[in-house]
Write an enzyme that holds these catalytic residues in place. Structure first.
Site, short mmCIF file in Angstrom:
data_model
loop_
_atom_site.label_atom_id
_atom_site.label_comp_id
_atom_site.label_asym_id
_atom_site.label_seq_id
_atom_site.Cartn_x
_atom_site.Cartn_y
_atom_site.Cartn_z
N SER A 133 -7.57 -5.63 -4.75
CA SER A 133 -8.69 -5.99 -3.99
C SER A 133 -9.89 -6.26 -4.64
CB SER A 133 -8.74 -5.31 -2.71
OG SER A 133 -9.46 -3.98 -2.83
N GLU B 119 -12.37 -4.89 -3.61
CA GLU B 119 -13.01 -3.58 -3.51
C GLU B 119 -12.37 -2.38 -4.24
OE1 GLU B 119 -12.08 -5.90 -0.75
OE2 GLU B 119 -14.09 -6.31 -0.73
N ASN B 120 -11.22 -2.85 -4.98
CA ASN B 120 -10.31 -1.65 -5.56
C ASN B 120 -11.11 -1.34 -6.89
OD1 ASN B 120 -7.24 -2.79 -4.70
ND2 ASN B 120 -8.37 -1.02 -3.89
N TRP B 121 -12.45 -2.15 -7.16
CA TRP B 121 -13.02 -1.79 -8.51
C TRP B 121 -13.68 -0.39 -8.29
CZ3 TRP B 121 -12.42 -4.41 -12.88
CH2 TRP B 121 -11.96 -5.84 -12.81
N ASP C 208 0.71 -1.26 0.04
CA ASP C 208 -0.06 -0.11 -0.04
C ASP C 208 0.91 1.20 -0.05
OD1 ASP C 208 -2.51 1.35 0.03
OD2 ASP C 208 -2.62 1.43 2.29
N GLY C 209 0.21 2.32 -0.77
CA GLY C 209 0.97 3.62 -0.59
C GLY C 209 1.38 4.20 -1.84
N TRP D 73 2.75 7.95 -2.69
CA TRP D 73 4.17 8.19 -2.89
C TRP D 73 4.29 8.85 -4.30
CZ3 TRP D 73 6.78 6.96 -7.51
CH2 TRP D 73 8.46 6.96 -7.25
C1 IPE Z 1 -5.24 -2.64 0.08
O1 IPE Z 1 -5.02 -1.35 -0.03
C2 IPE Z 1 -5.29 -3.27 -1.10
C3 IPE Z 1 -4.01 -3.23 -1.98
C4 IPE Z 1 -2.91 -3.15 -1.59
C5 IPE Z 1 -3.90 -4.23 -3.10
P1 IPE Z 1 -6.37 -0.15 -0.21
O2 IPE Z 1 -5.49 1.06 -0.30
O3 IPE Z 1 -7.34 -0.68 -1.08
O4 IPE Z 1 -6.56 -0.49 1.26
P2 IPE Z 1 -7.85 0.96 2.16
O5 IPE Z 1 -8.97 1.08 1.21
O6 IPE Z 1 -6.67 1.71 2.37
O7 IPE Z 1 -8.37 0.05 3.41
C1 IPE Z 2 -1.81 0.30 -3.24
O1 IPE Z 2 -1.55 1.47 -3.33
C2 IPE Z 2 -2.05 -0.32 -4.67
C3 IPE Z 2 -3.34 -0.68 -4.92
C4 IPE Z 2 -4.31 -0.59 -4.02
C5 IPE Z 2 -3.63 -1.21 -6.42
P1 IPE Z 2 -2.52 2.67 -3.35
O2 IPE Z 2 -3.10 3.12 -4.59
O3 IPE Z 2 -3.71 2.20 -2.29
O4 IPE Z 2 -2.18 3.97 -2.90
P2 IPE Z 2 -2.53 5.10 -1.63
O5 IPE Z 2 -2.75 4.08 -0.43
O6 IPE Z 2 -3.67 5.53 -2.13
O7 IPE Z 2 -1.42 5.79 -1.22
MG MG Z 3 -4.22 2.50 -0.35
#
Ligand code: IPE
Ligand code: IPE
Ligand code: MG
Length: 246
Positions: free
Chosen positions: A65, A67-69, A20-21, A25
């Site tokens: 994830s 939920e990322n949709w 994550d992040g 970044w």
């Molecule tokens: C978790 O990160 C999923 C992945 C790293 C693929 P998210 O950024 O989606 O999680 P939340 O929304 O902060 O809980």
């Molecule tokens: C994790 O990084 C990668 C995915 C969930 C695909 P994020 O995209 O969630 O990055 P932040 O949390 O918004 O910084």
């Molecule tokens: Mg994130």
């Protein structure tokens, strides 16, 4: 059988990472989020090889994830495209370095192209044994539990036949031992629907390091934290038994 109360082996067999992040970044650099995801792929390749060098047998990473949709459609399609780029850019290197790649998650919702790329990655690394990389993509811990139950029901397993071991055999990561060490980068202190079933007794390490910056120093710091932990699995530590004399 392993002793239920054990100092962890110096090196965890199975490491799971919530990568994550990436977005933050990129934002810090006034760049689009996609740039962070792109750098995140490089961090992943680095980490796979570093884990292999340290004797980790299984690495499971959360890439997308269930939920990322919910993210903007440009980000979702950017991530899908990035998978194809990553496979064509890095698969040969990973394969040559002895990495076995598997994808865990619901493949029904992704494009044919992506499904084919996953299949190719799995097929072309099938005989590798140095480290097992599992990429959780369109994965959710709840999805995994439900799909395992569905498979068990479809196989005609009767309720009284179903136990933890049986259900686990239908879970997406049934080929791997439970993760010993669960790392989340990016500063959030939550599981976000990653390995809900498998992480029951994982040692958790949360770091503020944003995923694209994750390197050997952060990995070694997490491994050092792990090595200091005492795993109990619900039992009483043996030294406590020794002092109480019972
Ligand atoms: C978790 O990160 C999923 C992945 C790293 C693929 P998210 O950024 O989606 O999680 P939340 O929304 O902060 O809980
Ligand atoms: C994790 O990084 C990668 C995915 C969930 C695909 P994020 O995209 O969630 O990055 P932040 O949390 O918004 O910084
Ligand atoms: Mg994130």
């Amino acid at each position: 059988m392993i002793d239920p109360i054990e100092r962890p082996a110096a090196v965890p067999r199975h490491v799971a990472i919530v990568m994550d992040g990436n977005g933050r970044w990129a934002k810090k650099r006034y760049m689009p989020r996609f740039f962070g995801h792109k750098q995140g792929v490089d961090a992943l390749v680095r980490t796979v090889l570093a884990c292999a060098d340290r004797g980790v047998e299984y690495l499971t990473v959360f890439a997308f994830s269930s939920e990322n949709w919910k993210r903007p459609s440009e980000e979702v399609s950017g991530l899908m495209g990035l998978v194809l780029v990553a496979v064509s850019k890095y698969l040969a290197k990973l394969a040559g370095d002895g990495v076995r790649v598997r994808i865990v998650g619901d493949r029904a919702q992704v494009s044919d192209k992506l499904r084919e790329a996953w299949q190719h990655a799995e097929d072309s690394t099938r005989h590798n044994t140095r480290i097992n990389l599992s990429v959780a993509f369109n994965y959710g811990g709840r999805w995994d539990i439900v799909q395992a139950c569905r498979q068990a029901m479809a196989a005609g397993i009767r309720p009284e036949e179903l136990d933890e071991e049986r259900l686990n055999s239908y879970m997406a990561l049934s080929y791997a031992p439970d993760p010993d060490l669960f790392i989340r980068t990016g500063g959030e202190v939550r599981i976000s629907n990653f390995l809900l079933w498998q992480a029951a007794y994982s040692e958790l390490v949360f770091t503020d390091c944003l995923w694209p910056e994750f390197g050997t120093a952060e990995l070694d710091a997490a491994l050092a934290q792990y090595a200091r932990r005492e795993r109990r699995f619900g039992a009483v530590p043996s030294r406590a038994l020794a002092t109480s004399g019972s």
